[in-house]
Enzyme design. Structure first.
Site, PDB file in Angstrom:
ATOM      1  N   CYS A  14       0.889  -0.867   0.100  1.00 30.17           N
ATOM      2  CA  CYS A  14      -0.180  -0.027  -0.283  1.00 30.17           C
ATOM      3  C   CYS A  14       1.137   0.850   0.117  1.00 30.17           C
ATOM      4  O   CYS A  14       1.242   1.832   1.638  1.00 30.17           O
ATOM      5  CB  CYS A  14      -0.675   0.294   0.379  1.00 30.17           C
ATOM      6  SG  CYS A  14      -2.278   1.255   1.682  1.00 30.17           S
TER       7      CYS A  14
ATOM      8  N   CYS B 217       0.218   3.457   2.681  1.00 32.74           N
ATOM      9  CA  CYS B 217       0.757   3.140   3.770  1.00 32.74           C
ATOM     10  C   CYS B 217       2.111   3.745   4.245  1.00 32.74           C
ATOM     11  O   CYS B 217       2.477   3.259   5.715  1.00 32.74           O
ATOM     12  CB  CYS B 217       0.561   1.708   4.057  1.00 32.74           C
ATOM     13  SG  CYS B 217      -1.431   1.495   3.706  1.00 32.74           S
TER      14      CYS B 217
END
Length: 105
Positions: free
Chosen positions: A30, A33
């Protein structure tokens, strides 16, 4: 304090036992993230004595992610005394995260 990695098996012990805990639901693939990780490290360095920061890899721990209805990542949940009290979805700048956390410290 250091950022802790939490699993389905350790979530109750590490997060729901009290105090203020910021839980980062994330995955290694991600992009946002990866962007928020250094921000969380900065926050830990500044106010890590007032709260615990925990990370839950949603790929490895689907039970916990499902339990809290995590549909997109990163999602940050603020727990106070074992109960979720706030939710932040998506990347947020440090100032926004600090403002949210400040309400619960």
């Amino acid at each position: 304090m250091a950022i802790v990695n939490v699993t389905d098996q350790t979530f109750s012990q590490d997060v729901e036992q009290g105090g203020t805990v910021l839980v980062d639901f994330w995955a290694p693939w991600c992009g946002p993230c990866k962007m928020i990780a250094p921000v969380l490290e900065q926050i830990d360095g500044e106010i890590g004595d007032q709260l615990t920061i925990a990370k839950v890899n949603v790929d490895d721990n689907p039970e916990t992610a499902g339990r809290f209805g995590i549909m997109s990542i990163p999602t940050l949940l603020v727990f106070k005394d074992g109960q979720p009290v706030d939710k932040i979805v998506g990347f947020q700048p440090k100032a926004a995260l600090m403002a949210t956390l400040g309400k619960h410290l």
